[in-house]
Design a protein around this motif. Structure first.
Motif, PDB file in Angstrom:
ATOM      1  N   LEU A  67       0.828  -1.201   0.000  1.00  0.00           N
ATOM      2  CA  LEU A  67       0.000   0.000   0.000  1.00  0.00           C
ATOM      3  C   LEU A  67       0.863   1.254   0.000  1.00  0.00           C
ATOM      4  CD1 LEU A  67      -2.902  -0.747   2.516  1.00  0.00           C
ATOM      5  CD2 LEU A  67      -2.807  -1.111   0.042  1.00  0.00           C
ATOM      6  N   PRO A  68       0.471   2.274  -0.750  1.00  0.00           N
ATOM      7  CA  PRO A  68       1.209   3.544  -0.695  1.00  0.00           C
ATOM      8  C   PRO A  68       1.120   4.147   0.700  1.00  0.00           C
ATOM      9  CG  PRO A  68      -0.277   3.470  -2.591  1.00  0.00           C
ATOM     10  CD  PRO A  68      -0.643   2.310  -1.722  1.00  0.00           C
ATOM     11  N   ARG A  69       2.250   4.535   1.242  1.00  0.00           N
ATOM     12  CA  ARG A  69       2.283   5.174   2.552  1.00  0.00           C
ATOM     13  C   ARG A  69       3.178   6.407   2.457  1.00  0.00           C
ATOM     14  NH1 ARG A  69      -0.081   1.496   6.040  1.00  0.00           N
ATOM     15  NH2 ARG A  69       0.063  -0.698   5.400  1.00  0.00           N
ATOM     16  N   TYR A  77       8.725   0.525   1.149  1.00  0.00           N
ATOM     17  CA  TYR A  77       8.777  -0.630   0.259  1.00  0.00           C
ATOM     18  C   TYR A  77       8.053  -0.367  -1.070  1.00  0.00           C
ATOM     19  CZ  TYR A  77       9.688  -3.081   4.713  1.00  0.00           C
ATOM     20  OH  TYR A  77      10.190  -3.484   5.921  1.00  0.00           O
ATOM     21  N   ARG A  78       8.522  -1.028  -2.110  1.00  0.00           N
ATOM     22  CA  ARG A  78       7.833  -1.101  -3.396  1.00  0.00           C
ATOM     23  C   ARG A  78       7.545  -2.574  -3.667  1.00  0.00           C
ATOM     24  NH1 ARG A  78      10.990  -0.391  -7.244  1.00  0.00           N
ATOM     25  NH2 ARG A  78      12.981  -0.255  -6.112  1.00  0.00           N
ATOM     26  N   LEU A  79       6.352  -2.890  -4.111  1.00  0.00           N
ATOM     27  CA  LEU A  79       5.937  -4.278  -4.257  1.00  0.00           C
ATOM     28  C   LEU A  79       5.640  -4.607  -5.720  1.00  0.00           C
ATOM     29  CD1 LEU A  79       3.763  -6.391  -1.966  1.00  0.00           C
ATOM     30  CD2 LEU A  79       3.001  -6.147  -4.329  1.00  0.00           C
ATOM     31  N   PRO A 217      10.693   0.704  15.668  1.00  0.00           N
ATOM     32  CA  PRO A 217       9.412   0.437  16.329  1.00  0.00           C
ATOM     33  C   PRO A 217       8.338   1.478  16.059  1.00  0.00           C
ATOM     34  CG  PRO A 217      11.043   1.207  17.908  1.00  0.00           C
ATOM     35  CD  PRO A 217      11.777   0.948  16.634  1.00  0.00           C
ATOM     36  N   GLU A 218       8.713   2.737  15.890  1.00  0.00           N
ATOM     37  CA  GLU A 218       7.689   3.762  15.682  1.00  0.00           C
ATOM     38  C   GLU A 218       6.939   3.523  14.381  1.00  0.00           C
ATOM     39  OE1 GLU A 218       9.391   7.612  15.992  1.00  0.00           O
ATOM     40  OE2 GLU A 218      10.190   7.288  18.009  1.00  0.00           O
ATOM     41  N   ILE A 219       7.673   3.199  13.318  1.00  0.00           N
ATOM     42  CA  ILE A 219       7.042   2.947  12.023  1.00  0.00           C
ATOM     43  C   ILE A 219       6.214   1.663  12.094  1.00  0.00           C
ATOM     44  CG2 ILE A 219       7.441   2.499   9.585  1.00  0.00           C
ATOM     45  CD1 ILE A 219       8.023   5.359  10.465  1.00  0.00           C
ATOM     46  N   ASN A 221       4.798   0.360  14.707  1.00  0.00           N
ATOM     47  CA  ASN A 221       3.591   0.630  15.486  1.00  0.00           C
ATOM     48  C   ASN A 221       2.581   1.434  14.679  1.00  0.00           C
ATOM     49  OD1 ASN A 221       4.750  -0.692  17.634  1.00  0.00           O
ATOM     50  ND2 ASN A 221       5.386   1.164  18.701  1.00  0.00           N
ATOM     51  N   HIS A 222       3.065   2.332  13.843  1.00  0.00           N
ATOM     52  CA  HIS A 222       2.176   3.103  12.969  1.00  0.00           C
ATOM     53  C   HIS A 222       1.432   2.177  12.009  1.00  0.00           C
ATOM     54  CE1 HIS A 222       0.870   6.301  10.202  1.00  0.00           C
ATOM     55  NE2 HIS A 222       1.273   5.504   9.226  1.00  0.00           N
ATOM     56  N   VAL A 223       2.164   1.260  11.386  1.00  0.00           N
ATOM     57  CA  VAL A 223       1.533   0.320  10.458  1.00  0.00           C
ATOM     58  C   VAL A 223       0.545  -0.575  11.200  1.00  0.00           C
ATOM     59  CG1 VAL A 223       1.950  -1.581   8.839  1.00  0.00           C
ATOM     60  CG2 VAL A 223       3.504   0.378   8.888  1.00  0.00           C
ATOM     61  N   ALA A 224       0.927  -1.024  12.403  1.00  0.00           N
ATOM     62  CA  ALA A 224       0.030  -1.876  13.196  1.00  0.00           C
ATOM     63  C   ALA A 224      -1.269  -1.144  13.524  1.00  0.00           C
ATOM     64  CB  ALA A 224       0.729  -2.324  14.476  1.00  0.00           C
ATOM     65  N   ARG A 225      -1.172   0.129  13.864  1.00  0.00           N
ATOM     66  CA  ARG A 225      -2.390   0.893  14.160  1.00  0.00           C
ATOM     67  C   ARG A 225      -3.269   1.023  12.924  1.00  0.00           C
ATOM     68  NH1 ARG A 225       1.255   3.873  17.396  1.00  0.00           N
ATOM     69  NH2 ARG A 225       1.610   5.347  15.696  1.00  0.00           N
ATOM     70  N   ARG A 226      -2.646   1.230  11.769  1.00  0.00           N
ATOM     71  CA  ARG A 226      -3.422   1.308  10.527  1.00  0.00           C
ATOM     72  C   ARG A 226      -4.159  -0.003  10.268  1.00  0.00           C
ATOM     73  NH1 ARG A 226      -1.685   4.903   6.383  1.00  0.00           N
ATOM     74  NH2 ARG A 226      -3.065   3.664   5.026  1.00  0.00           N
ATOM     75  N   LEU A 227      -3.544  -1.105  10.649  1.00  0.00           N
ATOM     76  CA  LEU A 227      -4.157  -2.413  10.461  1.00  0.00           C
ATOM     77  C   LEU A 227      -5.104  -2.789  11.602  1.00  0.00           C
ATOM     78  CD1 LEU A 227      -0.971  -4.345   9.285  1.00  0.00           C
ATOM     79  CD2 LEU A 227      -2.950  -3.792   7.868  1.00  0.00           C
ATOM     80  N   VAL A 228      -5.145  -1.932  12.642  1.00  0.00           N
ATOM     81  CA  VAL A 228      -5.924  -2.196  13.852  1.00  0.00           C
ATOM     82  C   VAL A 228      -5.490  -3.541  14.443  1.00  0.00           C
ATOM     83  CG1 VAL A 228      -8.211  -2.064  14.900  1.00  0.00           C
ATOM     84  CG2 VAL A 228      -7.835  -1.035  12.666  1.00  0.00           C
ATOM     85  N   LEU A 229      -4.182  -3.665  14.637  1.00  0.00           N
ATOM     86  CA  LEU A 229      -3.584  -4.876  15.179  1.00  0.00           C
ATOM     87  C   LEU A 229      -2.657  -4.514  16.330  1.00  0.00           C
ATOM     88  CD1 LEU A 229      -2.472  -6.817  11.977  1.00  0.00           C
ATOM     89  CD2 LEU A 229      -4.259  -7.508  13.566  1.00  0.00           C
ATOM     90  N   PRO A 230      -2.456  -5.438  17.277  1.00  0.00           N
ATOM     91  CA  PRO A 230      -1.414  -5.208  18.282  1.00  0.00           C
ATOM     92  C   PRO A 230      -0.039  -5.301  17.634  1.00  0.00           C
ATOM     93  CG  PRO A 230      -2.298  -7.428  18.500  1.00  0.00           C
ATOM     94  CD  PRO A 230      -3.158  -6.721  17.483  1.00  0.00           C
ATOM     95  N   ALA A 231       0.884  -4.480  18.087  1.00  0.00           N
ATOM     96  CA  ALA A 231       2.239  -4.518  17.522  1.00  0.00           C
ATOM     97  C   ALA A 231       2.944  -5.821  17.865  1.00  0.00           C
ATOM     98  CB  ALA A 231       3.057  -3.335  18.038  1.00  0.00           C
TER      99      ALA A 231
END
Length: 363
Positions: A67-69, A77-79, A217-219, A221-231
């Motif tokens: 996903l673009p971030r 990353y580029r996929l 960890p900050e990045i 945790n940011h991605v985890a929050r976007r996914l609504v997941l625990p880090a």
């Protein structure tokens, strides 16, 4: 009996036997704080697409790495998707999928993901096996989600390594590839350039781990929050293996686990926990192990370590304060359990992953 009291008592006794600080020579050593992880040398992530594609596992790779971030900067990353088979391919759920490129994309990717596989008994094509071997030889990271480990095992690169996959594939994996070591009680294994995850959803845990490894960890945790997941998720997949636990008892234990998480600083005892669960101590211990894969003491220690880890990452607190808030009581007990579970001291963990700029006091 305090759940972890016998450990704390023995450890504190040894701690009291150590020389007093006043009796030790004063040595001052100023160490630079380690910098944040550098972005991966090649942020290109190649995901395999094949006929019979495991849709969920593929979606995990796309969600985390594709996903673009823009808020995370230009080095994210580029996929690309890489076709293993020719022509339009089927995916689980009645979908048809294509791919950006073929196996030639594996020649430049920094990370290659195998999102599941067609089946444990389906051998990957020789061209794919050779492409993965070449990629590994030049330094690319190979990552499997769930049954994708069978593709990596076919390359011979897992010989002598510790790996994991979904628990229901364990016997087939060990039987087909006895030269590897299967770990049945982890969500993922990171051996550097080769990473394997357990069941499908554990691919999310491994993906967040890789983000954390690459960007800090900050990045992550940011991605985890976007996914609504625990880090982080505590425990391994043993807790998810099917066991005959009554529905009513699962509900009781689920409510109790929530209480324990909310009050980690409480001196929980087996007697108190059993009463809250409306069970005898013997039944409680047995049902707790069946439901979580851990004893009450081990579960509580893991939950407290996880709480301490989050505080070390985000809060500008002393080690003494973190020990109190996470339920360990003393810095010595915190250090003991933290090093036992994670292999590093709280101070070293904070130096590597701490986000607070002045988080060096009280260590």
């Amino acid at each position: 009996m305090e759940v972890s009291g016998w450990i704390d008592g023995r450890f504190n006794a040894r701690w009291r036997a150590l020389p007093r600080v006043a009796d030790l020579p004063i040595i001052v050593s100023i160490m630079p704080k380690p910098s944040r992880p550098a972005p991966p040398a090649s942020p290109l992530v190649a995901v395999l697409v094949y006929d019979g594609l495991c849709t969920f596992e593929y979606g995990i790779a796309v969600e985390v790495f594709g996903l673009p971030r823009p808020e995370l900067g230009p080095d994210w990353y580029r996929l690309v998707t890489c076709a293993v088979d020719e022509g339009p391919m089927r995916a689980c759920g009645g979908l048809r999928v294509g791919a950006d490129q073929g196996l030639d994309a594996l020649e430049t990717a920094g990370t290659i993901i195998v999102p599941g596989w067609k089946g444990p008994d389906v051998a990957p094509p020789p061209a794919l096996v050779e492409a993965l071997r070449r990629a590994h030889a030049r330094g690319a990271r190979l990552m499997s989600i769930c049954s994708g480990v069978f593709v990596l095992a076919a390359t011979g690169l897992l010989a002598g390594r510790r790996v994991t996959t979904h628990w229901r594939y364990a016997d087939q994996l060990v039987s087909a590839f006895p030269e590897l070591t299967f770990d049945h009680d982890v969500l993922y294994v990171d051996s550097g350039e080769i990473l394997t995850s357990a069941g499908s959803a554990a691919g999310l845990d491994l993906s967040l781990h890789l983000v954390r490894r690459d960007y800090g960890p900050e990045i992550a945790n940011h991605v985890a929050r976007r996914l609504v997941l625990p880090a982080h998720r505590n425990g391994g997949q043993r807790q998810y293996v099917e066991r005959p636990v009554a529905r009513r008892e699962r509900s009781r234990l689920s409510d109790l686990l929530d209480q324990m998480r909310e009050r980690l600083d409480h001196p929980w005892t087996i007697n108190e926990l059993a009463k809250l669960a409306a069970m005898s101590e013997r039944t409680f211990n047995r049902r707790f192990l069946d439901a979580t894969g851990l004893t009450p003491g081990a579960w509580l220690a893991a939950a407290r370590v996880d709480s301490a880890r989050e505080l070390l990452e985000s809060a500008d607190l002393s080690i003494e304060d973190i020990a109190q808030r996470s339920g360990f009581g003393s810095p010595a007990t915190l250090r003991h359990h933290f090093r036992r579970q994670l292999g590093v001291s709280p101070t070293d963990y904070r130096a590597q992953f701490g986000g607070a700029p002045d988080a060096a006091k009280g260590q």
